[in-house]
Design a protein around this motif. Structure first.
Motif, PDB file in Angstrom:
ATOM      1  N   VAL A   1       0.858  -1.191   0.000  1.00 44.93           N
ATOM      2  CA  VAL A   1       0.000   0.000   0.000  1.00 44.93           C
ATOM      3  C   VAL A   1       0.891   1.238   0.000  1.00 44.93           C
ATOM      4  O   VAL A   1       1.877   1.317   0.731  1.00 44.93           O
ATOM      5  CB  VAL A   1      -0.981  -0.059   1.210  1.00 44.93           C
ATOM      6  CG1 VAL A   1      -0.283  -0.142   2.546  1.00 44.93           C
ATOM      7  CG2 VAL A   1      -1.967   1.082   1.190  1.00 44.93           C
ATOM      8  N   PRO A   2       0.550   2.237  -0.845  1.00 49.91           N
ATOM      9  CA  PRO A   2       1.458   3.369  -1.013  1.00 49.91           C
ATOM     10  C   PRO A   2       1.299   4.466   0.043  1.00 49.91           C
ATOM     11  O   PRO A   2       0.234   4.626   0.644  1.00 49.91           O
ATOM     12  CB  PRO A   2       1.062   3.932  -2.392  1.00 49.91           C
ATOM     13  CG  PRO A   2      -0.382   3.609  -2.516  1.00 49.91           C
ATOM     14  CD  PRO A   2      -0.575   2.286  -1.803  1.00 49.91           C
ATOM     15  N   ALA A   3       2.370   5.227   0.198  1.00 49.68           N
ATOM     16  CA  ALA A   3       2.296   6.491   0.935  1.00 49.68           C
ATOM     17  C   ALA A   3       1.485   7.479   0.113  1.00 49.68           C
ATOM     18  O   ALA A   3       1.377   7.350  -1.119  1.00 49.68           O
ATOM     19  CB  ALA A   3       3.707   7.036   1.157  1.00 49.68           C
ATOM     20  N   THR A   4       0.912   8.454   0.797  1.00 48.28           N
ATOM     21  CA  THR A   4       0.082   9.433   0.093  1.00 48.28           C
ATOM     22  C   THR A   4       0.318  10.822   0.666  1.00 48.28           C
ATOM     23  O   THR A   4       0.648  10.979   1.844  1.00 48.28           O
ATOM     24  CB  THR A   4      -1.417   9.096   0.249  1.00 48.28           C
ATOM     25  OG1 THR A   4      -1.712   8.890   1.641  1.00 48.28           O
ATOM     26  CG2 THR A   4      -1.783   7.841  -0.532  1.00 48.28           C
ATOM     27  N   SER A   5       0.136  11.809  -0.201  1.00 46.29           N
ATOM     28  CA  SER A   5       0.175  13.199   0.261  1.00 46.29           C
ATOM     29  C   SER A   5      -1.207  13.789   0.028  1.00 46.29           C
ATOM     30  O   SER A   5      -1.797  13.576  -1.032  1.00 46.29           O
ATOM     31  CB  SER A   5       1.232  13.979  -0.523  1.00 46.29           C
ATOM     32  OG  SER A   5       1.300  15.300  -0.050  1.00 46.29           O
ATOM     33  N   ALA A   6      -1.708  14.504   1.021  1.00 44.68           N
ATOM     34  CA  ALA A   6      -3.053  15.081   0.892  1.00 44.68           C
ATOM     35  C   ALA A   6      -2.975  16.606   0.832  1.00 44.68           C
ATOM     36  O   ALA A   6      -1.944  17.203   1.140  1.00 44.68           O
ATOM     37  CB  ALA A   6      -3.924  14.656   2.069  1.00 44.68           C
ATOM     38  N   ASN A   7      -4.070  17.195   0.428  1.00 48.21           N
ATOM     39  CA  ASN A   7      -4.260  18.653   0.314  1.00 48.21           C
ATOM     40  C   ASN A   7      -3.570  19.218  -0.935  1.00 48.21           C
ATOM     41  O   ASN A   7      -4.187  19.904  -1.727  1.00 48.21           O
ATOM     42  CB  ASN A   7      -3.777  19.414   1.553  1.00 48.21           C
ATOM     43  CG  ASN A   7      -4.453  18.962   2.835  1.00 48.21           C
ATOM     44  OD1 ASN A   7      -5.595  18.519   2.817  1.00 48.21           O
ATOM     45  ND2 ASN A   7      -3.758  19.048   3.955  1.00 48.21           N
TER      46      ASN A   7
END
Ligand code: HSE
Length: 295
Positions: free
Chosen positions: A9-15
């Motif tokens: 499962v990947p890392a994610t960046s939000a906003n």
């Protein structure tokens, strides 16, 4: 019931600047889980990021997500052995809790031999996480726009511009999302809201087809500056990078600084540099029982 499942499962960046609680981007940095069912009992083994801090019992976030996923599928297992290889730093705004939640739910699908239902996984993940932006990107990969419809998390996935990569500047100290959310005002001005709405719309174009607009499209007036007291060094780095023409933003609730693109600047002392491409597929599950992959 499968004999063992493996999940990536990947890392994610939000906003991503103006898309507060809506935009998400999945990147090529992965947590991995292996789950082996057994008649009863639970064992949790964790290596890598957060290994010295996370619990090894039913309160472990992945364990809770596996249990919730099994329940949503009308299934249960007596017990299981869970092995987590953590590469996503905790409390840095890179979606470690979203990865744990989405990974755990996906493992439940694998254990029961059920093909992943991305819509249902997102619904449950949003319930557990409390906001949909990181979990949407972890489920679908790529660039996602998430929203909540009558309490239900929804998302669309868009294809990021070809060749897009990110540069992360990861400080050594974490910041809790709860603290960062507590710094936000109850209301904002019409001028700030309308500026953000315009920039968020522009960022959709910039991220998908017009990367030369990323610097202006990542301007934000709704959250980053309000959170500066909790991460002054991050905001200072963002100002420096932006003055240098880089589309730098706070990653999620921070304190990681993310440049959309390949930044030439090395990390300040004590910070880690992260250079990666965009993850195109989101969570993946492999089941040893039938050798199938479910994406
Ligand atoms: N959109 C969320 C926030 C992301 O900025 O609070 C945190 O995970």
């Amino acid at each position: 019931m499968s004999s063992a499942v493996r999940v990536r499962v990947p890392a994610t960046s939000a906003n991503l600047g103006p898309g507060f609680d809506a935009f998400g981007l999945a990147v090529e940095l992965y947590d991995e889980l292996t789950v082996v069912p057994r008649d009863s009992g639970l064992s949790v083994e964790v290596t890598g990021e957060g290994a010295d801090a996370v619990p090894r019992d039913e309160s472990h976030l992945v364990v809770r997500a596996i249990r919730a996923g099994l329940k949503s599928l009308g299934a249960s297992v007596g017990g299981f052995d869970l092995h987590c290889v953590n590469r996503i730093p905790h409390g840095r705004g890179l979606g470690s809790s979203a990865a744990a939640i989405v990974g755990g739910i996906a493992a439940a699908y694998g254990l029961t031999g059920t093909p992943l239902d991305h819509v249902k996984v997102l619904e449950l993940a949003n319930e557990l996480e409390g906001h949909p932006d990181n979990v949407a990107a972890a489920v679908y990969g790529g660039f996602t726009i998430a929203w909540v419809d009558g309490g239900t998390g929804r998302a669309v996935r868009l294809e990021p511009a070809e060749g897009l990569s990110v540069t992360g500047y990861v400080p050594s100290t974490p910041l809790s999302t709860e603290v960062a959310r507590g710094l936000l005002p109850a209301s904002v001005s019409h001028a700030d809201a309308s500026a953000n709405a315009g920039k968020a719309a522009l960022l959709v174009a910039a991220l998908t087809t017009r990367p030369e607009l990323l610097l202006t499209a990542t301007e934000d007036r709704l959250h980053q500056e309000y959170r500066a007291p909790a991460m002054p060094e991050s905001l200072a780095l963002i100002r420096k990078l932006r003055a240098n023409g880089q589309a730098a933003i706070v990653s999620g609730a921070g304190p990681t600084v993310l440049v959309l693109g390949d930044s030439g600047l090395e990390a300040p002392d004590g910070w880690n540099l992260l250079r990666c491409g965009i993850d195109p597929v989101g969570v993946q599950v492999w089941s040893s029982a039938d050798s199938t992959t479910s994406e």
